[in-house]
Design a protein around this motif. Structure first.
Motif, PDB file in Angstrom:
ATOM      1  N   GLN A  22       1.199  -1.192   0.048  1.00 23.95           N
ATOM      2  CA  GLN A  22       0.186   0.335  -0.014  1.00 23.95           C
ATOM      3  C   GLN A  22       0.990   1.102   0.017  1.00 23.95           C
ATOM      4  OE1 GLN A  22      -2.678   0.699   2.928  1.00 23.95           O
ATOM      5  NE2 GLN A  22      -3.131   1.968   2.515  1.00 23.95           N
ATOM      6  N   ARG A  46      -3.002  -2.677   6.665  1.00 17.76           N
ATOM      7  CA  ARG A  46      -3.189  -2.477   5.492  1.00 17.76           C
ATOM      8  C   ARG A  46      -4.124  -2.223   4.596  1.00 17.76           C
ATOM      9  NH1 ARG A  46       0.482  -0.928   7.320  1.00 17.76           N
ATOM     10  NH2 ARG A  46       3.091  -1.249   7.069  1.00 17.76           N
ATOM     11  N   ASP A  47      -4.877  -1.338   4.167  1.00 17.75           N
ATOM     12  CA  ASP A  47      -5.935  -1.485   3.395  1.00 17.75           C
ATOM     13  C   ASP A  47      -6.018  -3.024   2.590  1.00 17.75           C
ATOM     14  OD1 ASP A  47      -7.317   0.539   4.467  1.00 17.75           O
ATOM     15  OD2 ASP A  47      -6.373   1.935   2.690  1.00 17.75           O
ATOM     16  N   ASN A  48      -6.788  -3.187   2.443  1.00  9.59           N
ATOM     17  CA  ASN A  48      -7.071  -4.901   1.439  1.00  9.59           C
ATOM     18  C   ASN A  48      -8.326  -4.112   0.236  1.00  9.59           C
ATOM     19  OD1 ASN A  48      -6.254  -7.320   0.539  1.00  9.59           O
ATOM     20  ND2 ASN A  48      -7.288  -8.593   1.792  1.00  9.59           N
ATOM     21  N   THR A  49      -8.060  -3.413   0.017  1.00  7.80           N
ATOM     22  CA  THR A  49      -9.430  -2.825  -0.962  1.00  7.80           C
ATOM     23  C   THR A  49      -9.351  -3.334  -2.404  1.00  7.80           C
ATOM     24  OG1 THR A  49      -8.721  -0.466  -0.938  1.00  7.80           O
ATOM     25  CG2 THR A  49     -10.259  -0.437  -2.193  1.00  7.80           C
ATOM     26  N   LYS A  50     -10.772  -3.779  -2.894  1.00  8.69           N
ATOM     27  CA  LYS A  50     -11.186  -4.786  -3.508  1.00  8.69           C
ATOM     28  C   LYS A  50     -11.403  -3.581  -4.815  1.00  8.69           C
ATOM     29  CE  LYS A  50     -14.653  -8.348  -5.623  1.00  8.69           C
ATOM     30  NZ  LYS A  50     -15.031  -9.307  -5.345  1.00  8.69           N
ATOM     31  N   PHE A  53      -7.085   0.836  -6.367  1.00  7.84           N
ATOM     32  CA  PHE A  53      -6.223   0.880  -4.539  1.00  7.84           C
ATOM     33  C   PHE A  53      -4.657   1.516  -5.506  1.00  7.84           C
ATOM     34  CE2 PHE A  53      -2.679  -1.918  -2.846  1.00  7.84           C
ATOM     35  CZ  PHE A  53      -3.026  -1.991  -1.081  1.00  7.84           C
ATOM     36  N   ARG A  71      -4.344   0.752  -9.572  1.00  7.20           N
ATOM     37  CA  ARG A  71      -4.639   0.017 -10.129  1.00  7.20           C
ATOM     38  C   ARG A  71      -5.465  -0.769  -9.541  1.00  7.20           C
ATOM     39  NH1 ARG A  71      -3.556  -6.030  -9.172  1.00  7.20           N
ATOM     40  NH2 ARG A  71      -2.883  -4.935  -7.079  1.00  7.20           N
ATOM     41  N   THR A  73      -8.109  -3.799  -8.023  1.00  6.68           N
ATOM     42  CA  THR A  73      -7.890  -5.116  -8.561  1.00  6.68           C
ATOM     43  C   THR A  73      -8.577  -6.412  -8.342  1.00  6.68           C
ATOM     44  OG1 THR A  73      -8.362  -4.737  -5.773  1.00  6.68           O
ATOM     45  CG2 THR A  73      -5.959  -4.258  -5.342  1.00  6.68           C
ATOM     46  N   VAL A  74      -9.674  -6.016  -8.960  1.00  4.87           N
ATOM     47  CA  VAL A  74     -10.560  -6.959  -9.892  1.00  4.87           C
ATOM     48  C   VAL A  74      -9.646  -7.272 -11.340  1.00  4.87           C
ATOM     49  CG1 VAL A  74     -12.753  -7.604 -10.066  1.00  4.87           C
ATOM     50  CG2 VAL A  74     -11.961  -6.651  -7.575  1.00  4.87           C
ATOM     51  N   SER A  75      -9.983  -5.399 -11.537  1.00  3.44           N
ATOM     52  CA  SER A  75      -9.298  -5.918 -13.406  1.00  3.44           C
ATOM     53  C   SER A  75      -8.186  -6.172 -13.693  1.00  3.44           C
ATOM     54  CB  SER A  75     -10.280  -5.137 -13.703  1.00  3.44           C
ATOM     55  OG  SER A  75      -9.814  -3.726 -13.651  1.00  3.44           O
ATOM     56  N   TYR A  76      -7.408  -6.342 -12.617  1.00  5.07           N
ATOM     57  CA  TYR A  76      -5.797  -4.803 -12.844  1.00  5.07           C
ATOM     58  C   TYR A  76      -5.949  -4.037 -13.971  1.00  5.07           C
ATOM     59  CZ  TYR A  76      -5.653  -9.389 -10.371  1.00  5.07           C
ATOM     60  OH  TYR A  76      -5.785 -10.879  -9.500  1.00  5.07           O
ATOM     61  N   PRO A  99     -14.804 -11.849 -12.284  1.00  7.46           N
ATOM     62  CA  PRO A  99     -15.055 -12.969 -13.433  1.00  7.46           C
ATOM     63  C   PRO A  99     -15.985 -13.745 -13.444  1.00  7.46           C
ATOM     64  CG  PRO A  99     -12.700 -12.896 -11.864  1.00  7.46           C
ATOM     65  CD  PRO A  99     -14.059 -12.107 -11.363  1.00  7.46           C
TER      66      PRO A  99
ATOM     67  N   SER B 232     -11.797  -9.968   4.413  1.00 13.48           N
ATOM     68  CA  SER B 232     -11.137  -8.202   4.869  1.00 13.48           C
ATOM     69  C   SER B 232     -12.452  -6.817   3.854  1.00 13.48           C
ATOM     70  CB  SER B 232     -10.347  -7.695   4.394  1.00 13.48           C
ATOM     71  OG  SER B 232      -9.505  -8.135   3.470  1.00 13.48           O
ATOM     72  N   VAL B 233     -13.190  -7.778   3.487  1.00 15.62           N
ATOM     73  CA  VAL B 233     -14.335  -6.891   2.342  1.00 15.62           C
ATOM     74  C   VAL B 233     -15.625  -6.980   3.419  1.00 15.62           C
ATOM     75  CG1 VAL B 233     -15.365  -6.930   0.588  1.00 15.62           C
ATOM     76  CG2 VAL B 233     -13.887  -7.566   0.206  1.00 15.62           C
ATOM     77  N   ARG B 241     -11.177  -3.413  10.940  1.00 15.74           N
ATOM     78  CA  ARG B 241     -10.527  -3.505   9.338  1.00 15.74           C
ATOM     79  C   ARG B 241      -9.668  -5.381  10.328  1.00 15.74           C
ATOM     80  NH1 ARG B 241      -5.928   0.897   9.014  1.00 15.74           N
ATOM     81  NH2 ARG B 241      -4.907  -0.094   6.398  1.00 15.74           N
ATOM     82  N   ILE B 244      -5.221  -8.494   7.208  1.00 15.38           N
ATOM     83  CA  ILE B 244      -4.973  -9.492   6.294  1.00 15.38           C
ATOM     84  C   ILE B 244      -4.951  -8.521   4.379  1.00 15.38           C
ATOM     85  CG2 ILE B 244      -6.514 -11.003   4.151  1.00 15.38           C
ATOM     86  CD1 ILE B 244      -6.320 -11.980   6.733  1.00 15.38           C
ATOM     87  N   GLN B 245      -3.663  -9.534   3.506  1.00 13.61           N
ATOM     88  CA  GLN B 245      -3.826  -8.918   2.557  1.00 13.61           C
ATOM     89  C   GLN B 245      -3.905 -10.147   1.677  1.00 13.61           C
ATOM     90  OE1 GLN B 245      -1.983  -5.715   1.311  1.00 13.61           O
ATOM     91  NE2 GLN B 245      -3.293  -5.302   3.391  1.00 13.61           N
ATOM     92  N   ASN B 292      -1.489  -7.357  -4.450  1.00 14.13           N
ATOM     93  CA  ASN B 292      -3.111  -7.850  -3.645  1.00 14.13           C
ATOM     94  C   ASN B 292      -3.303  -7.570  -4.870  1.00 14.13           C
ATOM     95  OD1 ASN B 292      -2.252  -6.809  -1.528  1.00 14.13           O
ATOM     96  ND2 ASN B 292      -3.476  -5.633  -1.233  1.00 14.13           N
ATOM     97  N   GLY B 293      -4.580  -9.178  -4.925  1.00 10.70           N
ATOM     98  CA  GLY B 293      -5.827  -9.050  -6.502  1.00 10.70           C
ATOM     99  C   GLY B 293      -6.839  -9.157  -5.905  1.00 10.70           C
ATOM    100  N   TYR B 294      -8.098  -9.657  -6.320  1.00  8.62           N
ATOM    101  CA  TYR B 294      -9.486 -10.958  -6.648  1.00  8.62           C
ATOM    102  C   TYR B 294      -9.667 -11.459  -7.800  1.00  8.62           C
ATOM    103  CZ  TYR B 294     -10.151  -8.375  -1.802  1.00  8.62           C
ATOM    104  OH  TYR B 294      -9.719  -7.240  -0.887  1.00  8.62           O
ATOM    105  N   GLY B 295      -9.214 -10.837  -8.572  1.00  2.00           N
ATOM    106  CA  GLY B 295      -9.388 -11.690  -9.697  1.00  2.00           C
ATOM    107  C   GLY B 295      -8.763 -12.994  -9.688  1.00  2.00           C
ATOM    108  N   ARG B 297      -7.371 -15.671 -11.010  1.00  3.24           N
ATOM    109  CA  ARG B 297      -6.247 -16.175 -12.063  1.00  3.24           C
ATOM    110  C   ARG B 297      -5.180 -15.669 -11.662  1.00  3.24           C
ATOM    111  NH1 ARG B 297      -9.032 -12.019 -14.825  1.00  3.24           N
ATOM    112  NH2 ARG B 297      -7.488 -10.517 -14.944  1.00  3.24           N
TER     113      ARG B 297
END
Lengths: 104, 406
Positions: A22, A46-50, A53, A71, A73-76, A99, B232-233, B241, B244-245, B292-295, B297
């Motif tokens: 972050q 740390r934030d873990n934004t969906k 970010f 960026r 964090t879902v679509s990148y 997805p 975390s969502v 909070r 978590i990452q 960090n990523g939620y996709g 893949r």
């Protein structure tokens, strides 16, 4: 693989970079005054934004300079790249989808 | 190890009820951990007026996306205790759940490739033995005897210098594990509600009293969060909070092969882990994406790195074809250990942070989380894994035994 535009070197593959987590997490101004809870926040939380970010990256195998990146964090999707110390830019985020195709 | 020993594909193992307007407890997350929690709430604590909410389909998240490895050879006492308890439960669960999910105790080897690895591995074998966990140190020749397809020559970049071996470790059919728990939960009266996404929480003061979902509002006295990568969502919706990452972690399988790989081989250093599924696919795990990523893949270069390691260690894999790759979202903590306990919100509990190791911990996660939800206090096994450890500094630093660097 991400294609990242280093502010100094131009577009390069993600493998040339390292991730630094972050962005905009400042060192504590008076470390002596922090409570255990505040230390925990600084060290481990740390934030873990969906979604959009702000994060730090370093161009390890290029100019070796740090920079910030906005960026999704879902679509990148990389929405902005800006210098360390600059404020987070106000970017209109594109509607990213999961997805499964659902709106986030 | 052949296809004719596979359990029958299930038809209807659970009902698909409409959610009721209220429950004694609601578990958010219908993966292995959520289902195991509901099972132990019903079985050990007599709580049967409960619901498991799943935003997608049952066990379609990380439960369907892992490499099914089960072991308990962790370094620290706290981890050895909880993972070994899980392993003991794995050993009796097929009978208890009356469902054979093909738990195959074929052993797990963790390879050492450097002197540092060797010292760390031998230390861990000692620690495991002191904790009653079965563990042995194998020299390269013994490694070769157990897994003849491994390349133990010393002219590769990272030669095999030995391995730790846990004979009771192994693999299970993950889908069948989930279905086994779901079927028993259903028999005990638990409502499993799929396609039900949590969109918010109802609170009175600092106490949670309900869950807002895509299928309406559900009132409840207790909420247990077991949503792995999305913990975390959910916490953010509830107003707190988590440390978590979330990162994508990917794995892949080859097409079917004759039985060639009799055990499970893992390597932290060159980073690949391989077993052969009951049907014959080579199942291989890779690393997490650094960011960090939620996709759901992973990055291609991670697979490239993993394949290079696999082919050096197992030269016969060089002409195998990749059939399928997939990714899950792992919830990592700074000390690579899970969080199971209370939260800053009253009557809301969390089980998360299992990172890359959640599957093997499923039964113990369910048992201890159910205990915490039912009694409001931790079980002896999950006491050290409370959220407070990040404040007290009593971390359980399991990066060495976590198998995937994160």
């Amino acid at each position: 693989m991400l294609l990242i535009s280093c502010p100094n070197c131009g577009p390069r593959d993600e493998t040339e970079f390292h991730y630094g987590g972050q962005a905009h997490v400042a060192y504590p101004e008076s470390p002596d005054a922090l409570t255990d809870r505040q230390w925990a926040e600084y060290l481990f939380y740390r934030d873990n934004t969906k979604g959009a970010f702000a994060e730090r990256w370093v161009h390890s195998t290029g100019c070796r300079q740090w920079f910030n990146m906005l960026r999704d964090t879902v679509s990148y999707d990389i929405q902005a790249i800006y210098k360390m110390g600059e404020p987070r830019p106000d970017v209109n985020t594109t509607a990213a989808t999961t997805p499964e195709g659902a709106k986030k | 190890m052949s296809a004719d020993h596979l359990p029958e594909h299930p038809d209807f193992l659970w009902r698909n009820p409409e959610p009721k307007s209220s429950y004694d407890a609601v578990i958010v997350g219908g993966g292995g951990h959520g289902l195991a929690t509901a099972y132990f709430l019903a079985k050990n604590h007599g709580m049967t007026n409960i619901a498991v909410l799943e935003k997608g389909w049952l066990a379609g998240g990380n439960m369907a996306r892992n490499t099914t490895i089960i072991r308990s050879n962790y370094l620290w006492d706290e981890s050895a205790a909880i993972y070994e308890h899980a392993l003991k439960l794995w050993e009796i669960l097929p009978e208890e759940l009356e469902y054979d999910f093909l738990f195959s105790q074929r052993g797990v080897m963790n390879l050492a490739h450097t002197l540092g690895d060797v010292r760390e591995s031998v230390r861990r074998v000692g620690a495991n033995k002191l904790n009653g966990v079965d563990a042995e140190w194998l020299d390269p020749q013994q490694v070769k005897e157990l897994c003849p397809i491994l390349n133990i020559s010393d002219n590769i970049r990272y030669p095999v210098m030995g391995a730790t071996y846990q004979p009771r470790a192994g693999i299970a059919k993950h889908d069948h594990v989930a279905w086994a728990f779901a079927r028993k939960c259903d028999e005990l009266g638990v409502d499993i509600i799929q396609n039900c996404e949590v969109t918010g929480f109802l609170k009175e003061g600092n106490r949670v009293v309900g869950v807002k979902t895509s299928q309406g509002t559900i009132h409840t006295e207790k909420v247990g969060l077991a949503a792995a990568g999305h913990s975390s969502v959910l916490a953010e919706m509830a107003g707190f909070r988590l440390p978590i990452q979330s990162h994508p972690l990917q794995a892949l399988v080859s097409e079917l092969h004759e039985p060639v790989h009799p055990t499970v081989v893992m390597s932290n250093h060159v980073h690949v882990y391989v077993s052969q599924a009951h049907k014959g696919e080579l199942v291989m795990g890779a690393g997490v994406d650094s960011y960090n990523g939620y996709g759901q893949r992973g990055s291609f270069h991670v697979i490239e790195h993993q394949m290079a390691a696999a082919v050096e260690l197992f030269p016969i894999f060089a002409r195998a074809h990749v059939l399928r790759t997939w990714g899950g979202i792992v919830d990592t903590t700074m000390d690579a250990s899970p969080i199971i306990g209370t939260t800053p919100v009253e009557n809301m509990f969390v089980n998360c942070g299992w990172g890359t190791g959640g599957f093997k911990g499923t039964p113990a996660a369910g048992l201890t989380f159910a205990h915490t939800i039912a009694t409001g206090a931790p079980h002896e096994l999950n006491k050290p894994f409370a959220l407070e450890r990040f404040e007290t500094g009593a971390l359980i630093d399991e990066h060495g035994a976590a198998a995937v660097a994160h």
